[in-house]
Design a protein around this motif. Structure first.
Motif, PDB file in Angstrom:
ATOM      1  N   ALA A 148       9.525   2.253   2.649  1.00 22.14           N
ATOM      2  CA  ALA A 148       9.148   2.852   1.358  1.00 22.14           C
ATOM      3  C   ALA A 148       9.440   1.884   0.218  1.00 22.14           C
ATOM      4  CB  ALA A 148       9.913   4.161   1.154  1.00 22.14           C
ATOM      5  N   GLN A 149      10.583   1.220   0.303  1.00 17.01           N
ATOM      6  CA  GLN A 149      10.937   0.253  -0.751  1.00 17.01           C
ATOM      7  C   GLN A 149       9.935  -0.897  -0.767  1.00 17.01           C
ATOM      8  OE1 GLN A 149      13.671   0.600  -3.036  1.00 17.01           O
ATOM      9  NE2 GLN A 149      12.311  -0.914  -3.970  1.00 17.01           N
ATOM     10  N   ARG A 150       9.504  -1.325   0.424  1.00 17.98           N
ATOM     11  CA  ARG A 150       8.532  -2.427   0.510  1.00 17.98           C
ATOM     12  C   ARG A 150       7.195  -2.028  -0.136  1.00 17.98           C
ATOM     13  NH1 ARG A 150       7.274  -7.221   2.987  1.00 17.98           N
ATOM     14  NH2 ARG A 150       5.278  -7.367   4.036  1.00 17.98           N
ATOM     15  N   ILE A 151       6.786  -0.802   0.102  1.00 16.39           N
ATOM     16  CA  ILE A 151       5.522  -0.320  -0.498  1.00 16.39           C
ATOM     17  C   ILE A 151       5.628  -0.310  -2.023  1.00 16.39           C
ATOM     18  CG2 ILE A 151       4.116   1.777  -0.825  1.00 16.39           C
ATOM     19  CD1 ILE A 151       4.563   2.271   2.244  1.00 16.39           C
ATOM     20  N   VAL A 152       6.749   0.181  -2.520  1.00 17.52           N
ATOM     21  CA  VAL A 152       6.932   0.230  -3.981  1.00 17.52           C
ATOM     22  C   VAL A 152       6.992  -1.190  -4.555  1.00 17.52           C
ATOM     23  CG1 VAL A 152       8.548   0.900  -5.821  1.00 17.52           C
ATOM     24  CG2 VAL A 152       8.002   2.511  -3.991  1.00 17.52           C
ATOM     25  N   ASP A 153       7.680  -2.081  -3.848  1.00 23.37           N
ATOM     26  CA  ASP A 153       7.756  -3.480  -4.314  1.00 23.37           C
ATOM     27  C   ASP A 153       6.366  -4.122  -4.334  1.00 23.37           C
ATOM     28  OD1 ASP A 153      10.458  -3.251  -4.578  1.00 23.37           O
ATOM     29  OD2 ASP A 153      10.952  -4.308  -2.710  1.00 23.37           O
ATOM     30  N   GLN A 154       5.580  -3.869  -3.286  1.00 18.09           N
ATOM     31  CA  GLN A 154       4.213  -4.432  -3.229  1.00 18.09           C
ATOM     32  C   GLN A 154       3.358  -3.884  -4.362  1.00 18.09           C
ATOM     33  OE1 GLN A 154       2.949  -3.414   0.750  1.00 18.09           O
ATOM     34  NE2 GLN A 154       3.235  -5.504   1.490  1.00 18.09           N
ATOM     35  N   ALA A 155       3.503  -2.587  -4.617  1.00 17.46           N
ATOM     36  CA  ALA A 155       2.708  -1.963  -5.690  1.00 17.46           C
ATOM     37  C   ALA A 155       3.080  -2.566  -7.041  1.00 17.46           C
ATOM     38  CB  ALA A 155       2.945  -0.459  -5.695  1.00 17.46           C
ATOM     39  N   LYS A 156       4.377  -2.708  -7.279  1.00 20.83           N
ATOM     40  CA  LYS A 156       4.838  -3.298  -8.551  1.00 20.83           C
ATOM     41  C   LYS A 156       4.316  -4.722  -8.681  1.00 20.83           C
ATOM     42  CE  LYS A 156       9.155  -0.770  -9.376  1.00 20.83           C
ATOM     43  NZ  LYS A 156      10.615  -0.833  -9.216  1.00 20.83           N
ATOM     44  N   ALA A 157       4.419  -5.475  -7.582  1.00 17.92           N
ATOM     45  CA  ALA A 157       3.968  -6.873  -7.606  1.00 17.92           C
ATOM     46  C   ALA A 157       2.472  -6.980  -7.867  1.00 17.92           C
ATOM     47  CB  ALA A 157       4.317  -7.557  -6.283  1.00 17.92           C
ATOM     48  N   ALA A 158       1.727  -5.968  -7.431  1.00 17.68           N
ATOM     49  CA  ALA A 158       0.273  -5.982  -7.627  1.00 17.68           C
ATOM     50  C   ALA A 158      -0.116  -5.449  -9.008  1.00 17.68           C
ATOM     51  CB  ALA A 158      -0.398  -5.162  -6.539  1.00 17.68           C
ATOM     52  N   GLY A 159       0.892  -5.090  -9.807  1.00 18.89           N
ATOM     53  CA  GLY A 159       0.609  -4.664 -11.178  1.00 18.89           C
ATOM     54  C   GLY A 159       0.415  -3.168 -11.333  1.00 18.89           C
ATOM     55  N   VAL A 160       0.738  -2.389 -10.284  1.00 11.77           N
ATOM     56  CA  VAL A 160       0.591  -0.932 -10.378  1.00 11.77           C
ATOM     57  C   VAL A 160       1.744  -0.369 -11.217  1.00 11.77           C
ATOM     58  CG1 VAL A 160       0.590   1.228  -9.046  1.00 11.77           C
ATOM     59  CG2 VAL A 160      -0.550  -0.811  -8.128  1.00 11.77           C
ATOM     60  N   ASN A 161       1.433   0.569 -12.117  1.00 11.43           N
ATOM     61  CA  ASN A 161       2.460   1.215 -12.924  1.00 11.43           C
ATOM     62  C   ASN A 161       3.119   2.301 -12.073  1.00 11.43           C
ATOM     63  OD1 ASN A 161       4.033   2.644 -14.735  1.00 11.43           O
ATOM     64  ND2 ASN A 161       2.559   2.436 -16.416  1.00 11.43           N
ATOM     65  N   VAL A 162       4.200   1.920 -11.420  1.00 10.31           N
ATOM     66  CA  VAL A 162       4.854   2.809 -10.453  1.00 10.31           C
ATOM     67  C   VAL A 162       5.476   4.024 -11.141  1.00 10.31           C
ATOM     68  CG1 VAL A 162       6.749   2.938  -8.789  1.00 10.31           C
ATOM     69  CG2 VAL A 162       5.204   0.986  -8.747  1.00 10.31           C
ATOM     70  N   GLU A 163       6.030   3.819 -12.325  1.00 10.03           N
ATOM     71  CA  GLU A 163       6.655   4.945 -13.036  1.00 10.03           C
ATOM     72  C   GLU A 163       5.628   6.034 -13.370  1.00 10.03           C
ATOM     73  OE1 GLU A 163       9.854   5.517 -13.148  1.00 10.03           O
ATOM     74  OE2 GLU A 163       9.954   3.645 -12.024  1.00 10.03           O
ATOM     75  N   GLU A 164       4.406   5.583 -13.691  1.00 11.45           N
ATOM     76  CA  GLU A 164       3.327   6.533 -13.974  1.00 11.45           C
ATOM     77  C   GLU A 164       3.021   7.367 -12.727  1.00 11.45           C
ATOM     78  OE1 GLU A 164      -0.959   5.334 -14.736  1.00 11.45           O
ATOM     79  OE2 GLU A 164      -0.090   5.227 -16.751  1.00 11.45           O
ATOM     80  N   LYS A 165       3.031   6.693 -11.590  1.00 12.15           N
ATOM     81  CA  LYS A 165       2.779   7.391 -10.310  1.00 12.15           C
ATOM     82  C   LYS A 165       3.897   8.391 -10.036  1.00 12.15           C
ATOM     83  CE  LYS A 165      -0.755   4.748  -9.330  1.00 12.15           C
ATOM     84  NZ  LYS A 165      -2.063   5.286  -9.665  1.00 12.15           N
ATOM     85  N   ARG A 166       5.131   8.026 -10.417  1.00 11.69           N
ATOM     86  CA  ARG A 166       6.277   8.922 -10.187  1.00 11.69           C
ATOM     87  C   ARG A 166       6.096  10.214 -11.005  1.00 11.69           C
ATOM     88  NH1 ARG A 166      11.371   7.424  -8.475  1.00 11.69           N
ATOM     89  NH2 ARG A 166      11.076   5.258  -9.061  1.00 11.69           N
ATOM     90  N   GLU A 167       5.633  10.020 -12.225  1.00 13.61           N
ATOM     91  CA  GLU A 167       5.419  11.195 -13.092  1.00 13.61           C
ATOM     92  C   GLU A 167       4.298  12.086 -12.550  1.00 13.61           C
ATOM     93  OE1 GLU A 167       4.716   9.521 -16.925  1.00 13.61           O
ATOM     94  OE2 GLU A 167       6.727   8.633 -16.981  1.00 13.61           O
ATOM     95  N   GLN A 168       3.306  11.449 -11.923  1.00  9.95           N
ATOM     96  CA  GLN A 168       2.169  12.208 -11.388  1.00  9.95           C
ATOM     97  C   GLN A 168       2.515  12.911 -10.069  1.00  9.95           C
ATOM     98  OE1 GLN A 168      -0.857   9.238 -11.081  1.00  9.95           O
ATOM     99  NE2 GLN A 168      -1.199   9.129 -13.282  1.00  9.95           N
ATOM    100  N   ALA A 169       3.584  12.431  -9.429  1.00 10.67           N
ATOM    101  CA  ALA A 169       3.913  12.940  -8.085  1.00 10.67           C
ATOM    102  C   ALA A 169       4.362  14.406  -8.131  1.00 10.67           C
ATOM    103  CB  ALA A 169       5.003  12.075  -7.480  1.00 10.67           C
TER     104      ALA A 169
END
Lengths: 94, 302
Positions: free
Chosen positions: B281-302
């Motif tokens: 799970a941490q690797r997926i989040v790290d990859q998403a962040k590295a690819a420029g995905v706004n992870v915090e926005e996804k957290r709010e949408q979850a």
């Protein structure tokens, strides 16, 4: 780049290509200590002076005098001009 | 050095080292790494001009991507050591050592790097090495090769490798399956990155996507590419989906909660969560962040 050998041109030499963004450089020894540049370029009017100064400075920095440079430019950027001049000089020393 | 071993390397694009036109435009396509080639794409009569061109480009142009220079082999060819003399002072991020077969070859290149770093007052690890396994002998020694401290990544060079195997490339990659597995495991054991080989048919984007998906699923960190249009496809495949990101965030949040509140067995959506799932799970989040995905926005949408 400083060429770390005796800076004597033994032969006429060329480097580069007459292709887009490249420049064909020919170097040959001249009869005096001057560095002369004969440049052909479609942007001669805009950048000719800068290019000639860059070629002259590159030859000087490499430790050479008495060199005639013939350059046929096809839109080369500065780093390419410098690299082709250095390569031609290096080849001319062999 | 940690950064060299962990930075985002989804794509490493080959750029012929004697083409000013291609060097000038190389940085605009968004590849994570640019590999300036002064080896196989350069005629024997132009090795001298290519190395000077690449060195001057590195000294003059500002590249957003990581810079890599594929040199000629330092002992199997008469060009490799001269390549290093000209290229290293231009400070590329990585030297790509082709056809590496023995740790002594890595040591030779590493010694030259160390010398130039000291001469220029650069920090140790300013320049590192990516090796390319392109023969059976190299594959047999890959574990030792990967463990050299200068090695940031290892790659598979398939064309020479399959010639050595006396076979040919297939769409399914059965001929490379063992090599890919071995190289990947050696990389993971040494905690360095692992790059997959090129896909030469630039017209076959469907086949390309299938191969990238397979190598990603195997665990590769990225793909060597030979055309700018391949970059977008690799980045798309390597970017986690919204569903994967949301699920990974749930796992990480639940794990954090269990640690903070001393909870025992952990479950998310009815499924038990253990250590490896948290790591993934941490690797997926790290990859998403590295690819420029706004992870915090996804957290709010979850």
């Amino acid at each position: 780049m400083q060429l770390n050998k005796d800076c004597i041109l033994k032969n006429t030499a060329t480097a580069g290509f007459e292709e887009k963004n490249d420049i064909l450089i020919t170097v040959e020894a001249s009869n005096n200590d001057d560095i002369t540049v004969d440049l052909t370029s479609s942007v001669l009017r805009q950048y000719g002076r800068h290019m000639k100064e860059l070629i002259t400075a590159t030859v000087k920095e490499a430790g050479f005098t008495g060199i005639k440079v013939t350059a046929i430019d096809k839109g080369a950027w500065d780093y390419t001009i410098k690299a082709r001049v250095l390569a031609a000089l290096e080849r001319g020393m062999k | 050095m940690k950064d060299a071993k962990t930075r985002l390397r989804r794509t490493m694009m080959f750029v012929p080292g004697n083409s000013p036109k291609m060097i000038n435009s190389a940085d605009i396509y968004g590849a994570d790494s640019l590999m300036f080639d002064i080896e196989d794409s350069i005629a024997i009569t132009e090795k001298d001009t290519a190395r000077l061109l690449v060195a001057n480009a590195l000294k003059t142009l500002k590249f957003h991507s990581e810079t890599v220079v594929r040199i000629n082999h330092p002992t199997q060819t008469p060009f490799g050591m001269d390549d290093l003399k000209v290229i290293l002072p231009a400070k590329p991020n990585l030297i790509r050592l082709p056809k590496v077969e023995d740790i002594s070859e890595v040591e030779l290149v590493a010694a030259e790097i160390e010398k130039v770093e000291k001469e220029n007052g650069w920090a140790e690890g300013t320049i590192n090495i990516i090796g390319a396994i392109e023969s059976v002998k190299g594959l047999y020694n890959v574990r030792e090769i990967c463990k050299h401290p200068r090695m940031a990544a290892i790659a598979l060079g398939a064309e020479d490798f399959i010639a050595n195997l006396k076979t040919q490339r297939t769409k399914y990659g059965i001929e490379l399956y063992y090599a890919r597995s071995q190289i990947l495991m050696a990389a993971r054991d040494a905690e360095i990155q692992c790059m997959d080989t090129v896909f030469s048919d630039v017209k076959d984007m469907e086949g390309f996507a299938a191969e990238v998906t397979r190598s990603k699923d195997m665990g590769f960190d990225g793909k060597s590419v030979i055309h700018p249009k391949q970059i977008v496809e690799v980045h798309r495949i390597y970017t986690p989906t919204d569903i994967q990101i949301t699920k990974a965030l749930k796992v990480l949040d639940a794990y954090k909660d269990s640690i903070e509140n001393h909870k025992g067995v952990l479950a998310v959506d009815g499924k038990m969560i253990d250590g490896p799932i948290v790591v993934r799970a941490q690797r997926i989040v790290d990859q998403a962040k590295a690819a420029g995905v706004n992870v915090e926005e996804k957290r709010e949408q979850a």
